[in-house]
Design an enzyme around this catalytic site. Sequence first.
Site, PDB file in Angstrom:
ATOM      1  N   GLY A 139       3.832 -10.315  11.511  1.00 56.50           N
ATOM      2  CA  GLY A 139       3.588 -10.978  10.237  1.00 56.50           C
ATOM      3  C   GLY A 139       3.987 -10.052   9.111  1.00 56.50           C
ATOM      4  O   GLY A 139       4.071  -8.826   9.299  1.00 56.50           O
ATOM      5  N   GLN A 150       4.348  -6.640   0.685  1.00 57.90           N
ATOM      6  CA  GLN A 150       4.633  -5.491   1.556  1.00 57.90           C
ATOM      7  C   GLN A 150       6.078  -5.008   1.378  1.00 57.90           C
ATOM      8  O   GLN A 150       6.397  -3.887   1.753  1.00 57.90           O
ATOM      9  CB  GLN A 150       4.394  -5.845   3.028  1.00 57.90           C
ATOM     10  CG  GLN A 150       2.931  -5.962   3.401  1.00 57.90           C
ATOM     11  CD  GLN A 150       2.775  -6.217   4.889  1.00 57.90           C
ATOM     12  OE1 GLN A 150       2.866  -7.348   5.341  1.00 57.90           O
ATOM     13  NE2 GLN A 150       2.553  -5.157   5.666  1.00 57.90           N
ATOM     14  N   CYS A 158      -1.226  -2.575  11.061  1.00 62.48           N
ATOM     15  CA  CYS A 158      -0.562  -3.066   9.862  1.00 62.48           C
ATOM     16  C   CYS A 158       0.694  -2.230   9.620  1.00 62.48           C
ATOM     17  O   CYS A 158       0.638  -0.999   9.667  1.00 62.48           O
ATOM     18  CB  CYS A 158      -1.504  -2.953   8.666  1.00 62.48           C
ATOM     19  SG  CYS A 158      -0.743  -3.511   7.129  1.00 62.48           S
ATOM     20  N   LEU A 159       1.808  -2.894   9.369  1.00 59.40           N
ATOM     21  CA  LEU A 159       3.063  -2.175   9.111  1.00 59.40           C
ATOM     22  C   LEU A 159       2.954  -1.284   7.884  1.00 59.40           C
ATOM     23  O   LEU A 159       3.663  -0.292   7.770  1.00 59.40           O
ATOM     24  CB  LEU A 159       4.210  -3.174   8.923  1.00 59.40           C
ATOM     25  CG  LEU A 159       4.559  -4.018  10.161  1.00 59.40           C
ATOM     26  CD1 LEU A 159       5.547  -5.112   9.784  1.00 59.40           C
ATOM     27  CD2 LEU A 159       5.111  -3.158  11.279  1.00 59.40           C
ATOM     28  N   HIS A 219      -4.891 -11.934   7.943  1.00 58.38           N
ATOM     29  CA  HIS A 219      -4.420 -10.591   7.586  1.00 58.38           C
ATOM     30  C   HIS A 219      -3.374 -10.679   6.467  1.00 58.38           C
ATOM     31  O   HIS A 219      -3.453  -9.952   5.471  1.00 58.38           O
ATOM     32  CB  HIS A 219      -3.828  -9.951   8.856  1.00 58.38           C
ATOM     33  CG  HIS A 219      -3.229  -8.585   8.678  1.00 58.38           C
ATOM     34  ND1 HIS A 219      -3.735  -7.468   9.300  1.00 58.38           N
ATOM     35  CD2 HIS A 219      -2.150  -8.164   7.969  1.00 58.38           C
ATOM     36  CE1 HIS A 219      -2.986  -6.418   8.966  1.00 58.38           C
ATOM     37  NE2 HIS A 219      -2.026  -6.807   8.153  1.00 58.38           N
ATOM     38  N   GLU A 220      -2.416 -11.596   6.607  1.00 59.42           N
ATOM     39  CA  GLU A 220      -1.346 -11.709   5.598  1.00 59.42           C
ATOM     40  C   GLU A 220      -1.883 -12.269   4.282  1.00 59.42           C
ATOM     41  O   GLU A 220      -1.459 -11.846   3.208  1.00 59.42           O
ATOM     42  CB  GLU A 220      -0.196 -12.580   6.118  1.00 59.42           C
ATOM     43  CG  GLU A 220       0.466 -12.114   7.408  1.00 59.42           C
ATOM     44  CD  GLU A 220       0.824 -10.649   7.444  1.00 59.42           C
ATOM     45  OE1 GLU A 220       1.080 -10.061   6.385  1.00 59.42           O
ATOM     46  OE2 GLU A 220       0.815 -10.072   8.547  1.00 59.42           O
ATOM     47  N   HIS A 256      -3.330  -9.537   2.405  1.00 61.88           N
ATOM     48  CA  HIS A 256      -2.304  -8.748   1.709  1.00 61.88           C
ATOM     49  C   HIS A 256      -2.011  -9.353   0.339  1.00 61.88           C
ATOM     50  O   HIS A 256      -1.900  -8.636  -0.659  1.00 61.88           O
ATOM     51  CB  HIS A 256      -0.992  -8.732   2.503  1.00 61.88           C
ATOM     52  CG  HIS A 256      -0.896  -7.629   3.512  1.00 61.88           C
ATOM     53  ND1 HIS A 256      -0.993  -6.297   3.168  1.00 61.88           N
ATOM     54  CD2 HIS A 256      -0.681  -7.646   4.850  1.00 61.88           C
ATOM     55  CE1 HIS A 256      -0.858  -5.552   4.262  1.00 61.88           C
ATOM     56  NE2 HIS A 256      -0.667  -6.342   5.296  1.00 61.88           N
TER      57      HIS A 256
END
Length: 165
Positions: A46, A51, A94-95, A136-137, A140
């Site tokens: 995702g 991000q 998480c990236l 999660h997204e 963000h």
Amino acid sequence: MALRQILNDNHPALRNPTNEVKKINKGVLRLLDDMIETMHEAKGVGLAANQVGVPKRILVALVMSEDGEAEKIIELINPVCEGAEGEELGIEGCLSVPDQCGEIPRATKITVRALNREGREVFLEAEGLLARILQHEMDHLDGILITDKAVRLIDPEELQSEEKS
Ligand code: ZN
């Protein structure tokens, strides 16, 4: 399509508010394509637009079929969570937070309203891993990171496999 740079957790773009998309123009479509390419390249499941430094309410997610073969891309513009049921703990990477994973409580099942790339309103019911990725997204997009919500932080090297979004 082009790869975009994924920002990490000390970057202000991850904490600043994101804005609703008013018009789905070529720039938005290009951003969606770039986000998908960037997510694949990073082996993520995702990605949220902020991000990659774009303060717009856009996310992409990857869903694998049960046999793990086929995959489907989900693209959501201006997503809003309209309903949530249940709660379960799970481990997330998480990236944008490469050095930590977190154990995080999430709703088991959610309903999300959003626009697709054609500008049509879509409703999506998600449970399990996809519900977790979408929450999660959406966090963000509100400037929230796993380090804010984790009941326990874990060194990624302690985990055998992790899914990052
Ligand atoms: Zn993330």
